[in-house]
Each structure stands twice: as structure tokens, then as C-alpha cells.
Design a protein around this motif. Structure first.
Motif, mmCIF file in Angstrom:
data_model
loop_
_atom_site.group_PDB
_atom_site.id
_atom_site.type_symbol
_atom_site.label_atom_id
_atom_site.label_comp_id
_atom_site.label_asym_id
_atom_site.label_seq_id
_atom_site.Cartn_x
_atom_site.Cartn_y
_atom_site.Cartn_z
ATOM 1 N N PRO A 141 45.623 38.515 49.498
ATOM 2 C CA PRO A 141 47.206 38.413 49.817
ATOM 3 C C PRO A 141 47.449 39.714 50.298
ATOM 4 N N ILE A 142 46.719 40.980 50.148
ATOM 5 C CA ILE A 142 47.311 42.429 50.529
ATOM 6 C C ILE A 142 47.341 42.145 51.934
ATOM 7 N N PHE A 143 46.445 41.635 52.657
ATOM 8 C CA PHE A 143 46.314 41.495 54.002
ATOM 9 C C PHE A 143 47.311 40.682 54.630
ATOM 10 N N SER A 144 47.889 39.679 53.937
ATOM 11 C CA SER A 144 48.947 38.722 54.508
ATOM 12 C C SER A 144 50.160 39.385 55.050
ATOM 13 N N SER A 145 50.728 38.832 55.955
ATOM 14 C CA SER A 145 51.895 39.387 56.678
ATOM 15 C C SER A 145 53.224 39.409 56.030
ATOM 16 N N ASN A 148 53.724 38.169 49.053
ATOM 17 C CA ASN A 148 53.509 37.178 47.997
ATOM 18 C C ASN A 148 52.894 37.868 46.691
ATOM 19 N N LEU A 149 53.004 36.991 45.838
ATOM 20 C CA LEU A 149 52.363 37.273 44.314
ATOM 21 C C LEU A 149 51.012 36.692 44.186
ATOM 22 N N ASP A 150 50.572 36.169 45.291
ATOM 23 C CA ASP A 150 49.053 35.713 45.028
ATOM 24 C C ASP A 150 48.150 36.754 44.370
ATOM 25 N N PHE A 151 48.165 37.850 44.745
ATOM 26 C CA PHE A 151 47.223 38.856 44.351
ATOM 27 C C PHE A 151 47.335 38.876 42.812
ATOM 28 N N ILE A 152 48.392 39.334 42.361
ATOM 29 C CA ILE A 152 48.712 39.327 40.728
ATOM 30 C C ILE A 152 48.211 37.995 39.992
ATOM 31 N N GLY A 153 48.364 36.696 40.831
ATOM 32 C CA GLY A 153 48.071 35.536 40.237
ATOM 33 C C GLY A 153 46.526 35.509 40.323
ATOM 34 N N ASN A 154 45.916 36.072 41.295
ATOM 35 C CA ASN A 154 44.412 36.125 41.405
ATOM 36 C C ASN A 154 43.900 37.179 40.147
ATOM 37 N N LEU A 155 44.512 38.091 39.923
ATOM 38 C CA LEU A 155 44.106 38.994 38.805
ATOM 39 C C LEU A 155 44.080 38.250 37.359
ATOM 40 N N PHE A 156 45.192 37.243 37.383
ATOM 41 C CA PHE A 156 45.204 36.537 35.904
ATOM 42 C C PHE A 156 43.990 35.609 36.041
ATOM 43 N N PHE A 157 43.618 35.127 37.120
ATOM 44 C CA PHE A 157 42.487 34.070 37.143
ATOM 45 C C PHE A 157 41.240 34.699 36.782
ATOM 46 N N PHE A 158 41.297 36.151 37.098
ATOM 47 C CA PHE A 158 39.992 37.007 36.681
ATOM 48 C C PHE A 158 39.825 37.204 35.081
ATOM 49 N N ILE A 159 41.255 37.631 34.830
ATOM 50 C CA ILE A 159 41.301 37.740 33.184
ATOM 51 C C ILE A 159 40.956 36.570 32.452
ATOM 52 N N SER A 160 41.618 35.333 32.866
ATOM 53 C CA SER A 160 41.214 34.037 32.301
ATOM 54 C C SER A 160 39.680 33.835 32.282
ATOM 55 N N MET A 161 38.863 34.150 33.197
ATOM 56 C CA MET A 161 37.782 33.688 33.403
ATOM 57 C C MET A 161 36.842 34.656 32.292
ATOM 58 N N MET A 162 37.269 35.889 32.183
ATOM 59 C CA MET A 162 36.672 36.834 31.220
ATOM 60 C C MET A 162 36.824 36.397 29.860
ATOM 61 N N GLY A 163 38.157 35.741 29.477
ATOM 62 C CA GLY A 163 38.314 35.123 28.243
ATOM 63 C C GLY A 163 37.422 33.959 27.893
ATOM 64 N N PHE A 273 39.300 33.873 54.216
ATOM 65 C CA PHE A 273 39.157 34.786 53.060
ATOM 66 C C PHE A 273 38.599 33.860 52.085
ATOM 67 N N TYR A 274 38.992 32.584 51.594
ATOM 68 C CA TYR A 274 38.453 32.020 50.708
ATOM 69 C C TYR A 274 36.951 31.275 51.149
ATOM 70 N N LEU A 275 36.734 30.861 52.109
ATOM 71 C CA LEU A 275 35.453 30.376 52.759
ATOM 72 C C LEU A 275 34.491 31.384 52.587
ATOM 73 N N ILE A 276 34.799 32.547 53.323
ATOM 74 C CA ILE A 276 33.735 33.797 53.231
ATOM 75 C C ILE A 276 33.526 34.323 51.705
ATOM 76 N N GLY A 277 34.548 34.450 51.016
ATOM 77 C CA GLY A 277 34.414 34.858 49.666
ATOM 78 C C GLY A 277 33.551 33.863 48.660
ATOM 79 N N SER A 278 33.906 32.510 48.964
ATOM 80 C CA SER A 278 33.075 31.511 48.174
ATOM 81 C C SER A 278 31.609 31.781 48.614
ATOM 82 N N LEU A 279 31.289 32.044 49.817
ATOM 83 C CA LEU A 279 29.777 32.179 50.309
ATOM 84 C C LEU A 279 29.141 33.397 49.751
ATOM 85 N N PHE A 280 29.885 34.375 49.533
ATOM 86 C CA PHE A 280 29.284 35.510 48.598
ATOM 87 C C PHE A 280 29.321 35.320 47.381
ATOM 88 N N VAL A 281 30.287 34.453 46.663
ATOM 89 C CA VAL A 281 30.117 34.329 45.256
ATOM 90 C C VAL A 281 28.829 33.401 45.009
#
Length: 307
Positions: A141-145, A148-163, A273-281
């Protein structure tokens, strides 16, 4: 042919992760008309009531293990579900599943640190590769023109995963001593009590209970019966017959199910970004485990030693 306990555990995990993968788009749609903690409370309170008749004689927990039971409920449900739902309000639902797919790498590390399971030498390389993919998706989302709040939402998903990882690691020890459904009941009850005051606070300003619509009722039904009662029980049951590090690998079934539902329901589709990120995951998982193709699913195709 009679299936072994290991083979049944594989089927249980496939079912559980498919159920969880279908959930995010359904919940995201529902959260447009209900408060985060109101939804969480109703979901787990209902699930607690539903499984109680089946666990009346299986609820005894030794005093020394009560702290672990509380932590399993707190991290696995309160932390996991709270940040998951908060993330859904801000970011695309398909992001939640792919970010969660990095869990196997961290689960292997956690299993080594807390459960004494064997650590693979290639874990560090796989972890960094997988993390790079996660970071691509989180920071996209930081690279988006458009701001938006997607970045914060993504961070929340990461914290959720750790839980969720903490929940699996703690649960692995508990199911060695107690019935899986009994532990599931206690974690649901604990989380319901934690969600209650937050739900009450939400409804002081907006009476969500009087404005629930069909999508909300479907989400509650799916969350309480399938995602909570059935899927959590299947996870705990499978943990009795498979190492914690192996159970996490099934999580990469989630994004497949999520995309299949999110596109027709919400119009969400993967970007570059989603597709490339998924490949690395997935590359990170492969490096760490060297067995995306040699997954425990192979136990379904040939005989396995009965556990």
C-alpha cells in the motif's frame, strides 16, 4: 481400506484450513453491518454453547495447567481473531490468507524453541525468503498512488498470525493430556468472556443487535459452527497425531479457498505485488521444508504406521 490416525489427521487439517480459507470474504462483508467485537463475542459465545453438551465429562483441567489453557484461548482466539477482524475492515480479505501462509516457517521455529522439535538447517534461509514475500504484500500500500489503510490492515493480519502460532504451540502440549474438544470449549469460553466487555462497549454507541442483516447472520453461522466448533476441534484433534511443525504446512490451502470466494463475493483479485509476494512465501516454505511437493498429504496415498 481403513485409514490410520495420521491419515485421518491429514484429512482433518485439509478440512479445517479449507473452512478457514472460505471465512475471510464472508466476514469482511458482514463487518460492514456489525461491530468487530460484537461479532467476535456472538460467534464464540454461540460456539461455546453448542459444544457444551458434548464435553460435560471432559472439562477437568489440573490447576497447574489452567494458565496454559488461558494463554491458548487468549493468544489463539482473542489476539488472533481481534486483529484478524480489525485487519479485514482495512485491507483486502485475500491478504489475510497469504500473510498467514508464512505461519509454517515461524511454527517450525516456535516448535524448536518451545517444544524441542528438530530444527532444520535451511530454516533461516527459508524464513528470510518467506519474510521478503510477506513484506512485499504488507508494504504494497505504501507504493499505491491512492492513500489507504491497507498497510495497517496487513500489519494486523501479521499480528493475528503470530497469535495463531502461539495457540498451536500451546495447544500441542495440552492435547497430550486432555480431550481436544474439552480444550476447545475452555478456549472458546475464555475468549467469549474477554470479548464481552468490548462488545458491550461497542453497543453503547450503536445497537448492532437490532440491525443485523442476512450477510451478518450467515457470517455468524459460518463462524460459530464451521470456523469455530468444527475447524478448531479438527485442529486440536490432529495435533494429537502429528507434530506441530507439520500441521502448519496445510495453511497454504487457505488462500486458494479465499480467492475462490473473495472474487465473486467482493470483487477482490490478486495484483502483481500479491502474486510476487506469494511466490516468495511459498519459495521460503519450500527452502525451509523442501517438501511442498512432499507434503504430509502423501500419507493419504500410501500406507502409514498407525499412531
Amino acid at each position: 481400506m481403513k485409514l490410520t490416525k495420521t491419515q485421518l489427521a491429514v484429512l482433518a487439517l485439509i478440512t479445517a484450513n479449507t473452512i478457514w480459507g472460505i471465512g475471510p470474504p464472508i466476514y469482511k462483508l458482514a463487518l460492514q453491518n456489525i461491530g468487530t467485537f460484537t461479532f467476535a463475542f456472538i460467534r464464540f459465545a454461540l460456539a461455546t454453547i453448542m459444544i457444551f453438551p458434548f464435553v460435560k465429562g471432559k472439562l477437568k483441567v489440573e490447576k497447574g495447567d489452567m494458565a496454559e489453557v488461558f494463554l491458548a484461548g487468549f493468544f489463539g482466539i482473542v489476539v488472533n481473531i481481534s486483529f484478524f477482524l480489525l485487519g479485514l475492515k482495512l485491507a483486502p480479505s485475500i491478504n489475510s490468507s497469504i500473510i498467514t501462509c508464512a505461519a509454517p516457517i515461524f511454527l517450525i521455529l516456535g516448535s524448536f524453541l518451545f517444544l524441542g522439535e528438530k530444527l532444520k538447517k535451511r530454516l533461516i534461509i527459508g524464513t528470510f525468503v518467506g519474510l521478503f514475500g510477506i513484506l512485499l504484500i504488507i508494504f504494497e500500500p505504501i507504493f499505491s498512488s491512492q492513500p489507504n489503510l491497507d498497510f495497517i490492515g496487513n500489519l494486523f493480519f501479521f499480528i493475528s498470525m503470530m497469535g495463531a502460532l502461539a495457540h498451536t504451540i500451546i495447544g500441542r502440549e495440552l492435547v497430550k493430556k486432555y480431550d481436544p474438544l474439552g480444550i476447545t470449549f475452555w478456549t472458546f469460553l475464555i475468549s467469549s468472556l474477554c470479548f464481552l466487555p468490548m462488545a458491550v462497549n461497542e453497543n453503547l454507541t450503536h445497537n448492532y443487535l437490532s440491525t443485523m442483516n442476512i450477510p451478518v447472520l450467515i457470517a455468524i453461522f459460518w463462524g460459530a459452527i464451521f470456523s469455530s466448533t468444527i475447524a478448531y476441534f479438527l485442529l486440536f484433534w490432529a495435533l494429537k497425531y502429528m507434530p506441530a511443525a507439520s500441521t502448519g504446512v496445510f495453511i497454504y490451502l487457505d488462500p486458494i479457498a479465499t480467492i475462490l470466494v473473495a472474487y465473486p463475493l467482493l470483487g477482490e483479485k490478486p495484483d502483481a505485488f500479491y502474486l510476487i509476494g506469494s511466490l516468495f512465501v511459498f519459495l521460503g516454505i519450500y527452502i525451509a521444508e523442501r517438501r511442498i511437493h512432499y507434503h504430509p498429504i502423501h500419507l493419504l496415498r500410501k500406507g502409514a504406521v498407525e499412531s
